[in-house]
Design a protein around this motif. Structure first.
Motif, PDB file in Angstrom:
ATOM      1  N   LEU A 345     -11.180 -53.566  66.540  1.00 16.86           N
ATOM      2  CA  LEU A 345     -10.389 -52.761  67.473  1.00 16.86           C
ATOM      3  C   LEU A 345      -8.940 -53.232  67.509  1.00 16.86           C
ATOM      4  N   ILE A 346      -8.747 -54.535  67.516  1.00 13.79           N
ATOM      5  CA  ILE A 346      -7.389 -55.078  67.543  1.00 13.79           C
ATOM      6  C   ILE A 346      -6.620 -54.650  66.296  1.00 13.79           C
ATOM      7  N   GLN A 347      -7.239 -54.772  65.142  1.00 13.33           N
ATOM      8  CA  GLN A 347      -6.558 -54.416  63.893  1.00 13.33           C
ATOM      9  C   GLN A 347      -6.188 -52.938  63.863  1.00 13.33           C
ATOM     10  N   SER A 360      -6.756 -55.065  75.671  1.00 14.11           N
ATOM     11  CA  SER A 360      -8.062 -55.204  76.323  1.00 14.11           C
ATOM     12  C   SER A 360      -9.023 -55.983  75.434  1.00 14.11           C
ATOM     13  N   ALA A 361      -9.042 -55.661  74.142  1.00 17.27           N
ATOM     14  CA  ALA A 361      -9.910 -56.387  73.204  1.00 17.27           C
ATOM     15  C   ALA A 361      -9.447 -57.833  73.061  1.00 17.27           C
ATOM     16  N   GLU A 362      -8.145 -58.043  73.085  1.00 14.04           N
ATOM     17  CA  GLU A 362      -7.597 -59.394  72.968  1.00 14.04           C
ATOM     18  C   GLU A 362      -8.017 -60.264  74.154  1.00 14.04           C
ATOM     19  N   GLY A 384      -1.490 -63.223  62.920  1.00 14.39           N
ATOM     20  CA  GLY A 384      -1.241 -62.082  62.034  1.00 14.39           C
ATOM     21  C   GLY A 384      -1.192 -60.753  62.737  1.00 14.39           C
ATOM     22  N   THR A 385      -1.777 -60.650  63.934  1.00 16.78           N
ATOM     23  CA  THR A 385      -1.798 -59.383  64.669  1.00 16.78           C
ATOM     24  C   THR A 385      -0.936 -59.421  65.935  1.00 16.78           C
ATOM     25  N   ASN A 386      -0.142 -60.477  66.079  1.00 15.95           N
ATOM     26  CA  ASN A 386       0.746 -60.626  67.247  1.00 15.95           C
ATOM     27  C   ASN A 386      -0.032 -60.570  68.568  1.00 15.95           C
ATOM     28  N   CYS A 387      -1.193 -61.210  68.587  1.00 19.37           N
ATOM     29  CA  CYS A 387      -1.981 -61.305  69.824  1.00 19.37           C
ATOM     30  C   CYS A 387      -1.624 -62.624  70.509  1.00 19.37           C
ATOM     31  N   SER A 468       4.372 -61.107  69.665  1.00 19.52           N
ATOM     32  CA  SER A 468       4.160 -62.554  69.674  1.00 19.52           C
ATOM     33  C   SER A 468       4.797 -63.164  70.917  1.00 19.52           C
ATOM     34  N   LYS A 469       4.464 -64.419  71.191  1.00 18.63           N
ATOM     35  CA  LYS A 469       5.040 -65.052  72.378  1.00 18.63           C
ATOM     36  C   LYS A 469       6.556 -65.168  72.234  1.00 18.63           C
ATOM     37  N   ASP A 470       7.039 -65.480  71.051  1.00 14.48           N
ATOM     38  CA  ASP A 470       8.495 -65.562  70.859  1.00 14.48           C
ATOM     39  C   ASP A 470       9.162 -64.232  71.187  1.00 14.48           C
ATOM     40  N   MET A 471       8.520 -63.127  70.795  1.00 16.31           N
ATOM     41  CA  MET A 471       9.065 -61.808  71.099  1.00 16.31           C
ATOM     42  C   MET A 471       9.077 -61.550  72.602  1.00 16.31           C
TER      43      MET A 471
END
Length: 487
Positions: A345-347, A360-362, A384-387, A468-471
């Motif tokens: 789902l995340i991808q 939600s999936a994250e 890789g998925t910016n989670c 991402s956290k940096d973003m």
């Protein structure tokens, strides 16, 4: 703060997560080893109650694993969620159980009084059953740690029992006709007791001569001066109001879509050749709805004539169906399905910009899907998925269990990523300095905020919470700088 939900498994999951987060927030600045308080998550009592191994199972998962000696604690908090209702069990000074095994003439009012507090806003849970489960666990823990051996030998096979570890339900603000507030009640009571964590409950202060017990220490204490109305209901729930059916109606529109009443057709397949044609499936949809809700997915329809199939490969039809149901009706899969299909789902959601479903999936993976075997690969997957939240949770798990994770199969791939290795080393160094990301830092220290806090602040400002956290940090810093500059 509304914490209850009647939305099935997904709602229960969100409530569990919110309450556990609130409990962690209460003692966020405490060192678990030296604090006089200790908070277990919701899953603790569920495991104690439902697992065939009971006390041994919770010891293996929590106390033994993390070297927790609960007999050094003043208050041990155990939240309970059963039948969509919350209550709170608090073990008080279990290490003082020896005071119960001296002659009454030798007991003094200044000695610490071991007991179990049970707080239930509706008195809906059976306190005797809960207390019995907890006493069995206390006996197991005492034997595991080799405590009170002189008492266990011979005539006291169950050191903690209903006579020596009494369960007390002190008078506190209770629910009456109001519903849906027991989660907030549990958090409020936990916070009130936490404020009292340095205050010993003694035989004298417990007021054991007259009932109800603990009237002066708890019932009349300033920490418990709150009212159930404080938890706030907007409007009177006793007045019937019509339900909002817009999402239900939207899902009906999706379910009934066909070649006659839709203008977009997605042809979904996994992108590999099969002897049967079942690998691909057609999904009818409506261009205007997709454009309004998720432009990235809508961009695939640009320049395509109405009714012409739009091929999308490398996506399972069942996953794409869940994406469309979220697009139309905001439908989030039940907890079990969400956990099982979280990565797929995340991808897919990340690929097509369905941010709400992705997050939600994250959250599900970050909250209950991390273990020794998958921690390393989840760090790479989240990167890789910016989670950002999943990556933060997986890195926290690595810091707490680094020896086991480094011995796992998945860690081989981590070693091939210099950037991730550097982040892990930095996380371990920050942990040693007790400078892990925190939820209570102000805008002057945005880089140290937890991802959940960053997203909360960004969401309140109407800004994008994905990335991402940096973003997220850069986005919030820019917003704060603009406000400070008067822009």
């Amino acid at each position: 703060m509304e914490m209850e939900s009647s939305s099935g498994q997904g709602g229960e999951f969100q409530t569990d997560t919110l309450l556990d987060f609130s409990m962690r927030w209460i003692w966020r600045d405490d060192d678990p080893e030296t604090s006089p308080a200790y908070f277990f998550p919701t899953r603790f009592f569920t495991t104690l109650d439902e697992d065939p191994e009971g006390p041994a199972a919770v010891s293996a998962t929590w106390t033994a694993k993390h070297n927790i000696d609960i007999f050094k604690k003043q208050f041990v908090f155990i939240p309970i969620n059963e039948s969509l209702h919350w209550s709170l069990c608090v073990v008080v000074s279990p290490g003082a159980i020896t005071n119960e095994y001296v002659d009454e003439d030798d007991q003094s009012e200044d000695q610490t009084f071991p007991c179990i507090l049970f707080l239930d806003s509706l008195k809906a849970h059976r306190k005797a059953r809960v207390a019995n489960k907890v006493r069995n666990w206390l006996n197991h823990e005492a034997k595991r740690l080799g405590k009170f051996t002189e008492l266990f030998e011979g005539r006291h096979p169950k050191l903690f029992n209903k006579d020596t570890m009494e369960v007390i339900d002190p008078e506190v603000p209770y629910q009456d006709e109001y519903v849906g507030e027991s989660g907030a009640f549990v958090c409020r009571c936990a916070y009130a007791l936490y404020l009292m964590r340095h205050r010993r409950i003694t035989y004298g202060s417990a007021g054991l001569e007259t009932r109800p017990y603990l009237r002066d220490l708890i019932t009349n204490s300033p920490e418990f001066k709150f009212n159930m109305r404080d938890f706030g209901r907007v409007g009177d729930e006793r007045i019937w109001k019509p339900s909002n059916t817009v999402f239900v109606d939207m899902l009906k529109m999706l379910d009934s879509a066909d070649g006659d009443n839709s203008d977009v057709v997605f042809q979904i397949g996994k992108g590999r050749k099969t002897k049967k044609k079942k690998g691909k499936e057609l999904f009818h949809a409506h261009r205007n709805i997709i454009f309004a809700r998720f432009p990235i997915l809508a961009s695939l329809t640009e320049g395509i004539e109405d009714g012409t199939p739009i091929p999308i490969e490398d996506v399972d039809p069942a996953i794409f169906r869940k994406l469309l149901r979220f697009v139309y009706g905001g439908e989030v899969p039940p907890k079990d399905a969400l956990k099982d299909e979280a990565r797929a789902l995340i991808q897919a959601a990340d690929r097509f910009g369905v941010t709400g479903l992705k997050l939600s999936a994250e959250v599900e993976l970050a909250s209950s899907g991390i273990n020794v075997e998958n921690c390393a690969e989840l760090i790479l997957f989240a990167d890789g998925t910016n989670c950002a939240m999943l990556k933060e949770a997986a890195m926290d798990y690595f810091v707490d269990n680094y020896e086991e994770v480094m011995a796992s199969e998945g860690y081989k791939d981590v070693k091939e990523s210099p950037d991730i290795l550097q982040e892990l080393l930095l996380a371990m160094a920050m942990d040693k300095k007790k400078k892990r990301p925190a939820s209570d830092v102000g805008n002057g220290d945005i880089k140290r905020m937890r991802v959940s806090n960053l997203r909360h602040k960004l969401d309140k400002k109407g800004l994008d919470v994905d990335g991402s956290k940096d973003m997220l940090v850069t986005r919030l810093e820019s917003a704060v700088a603009g406000e400070d500059g008067g822009g």
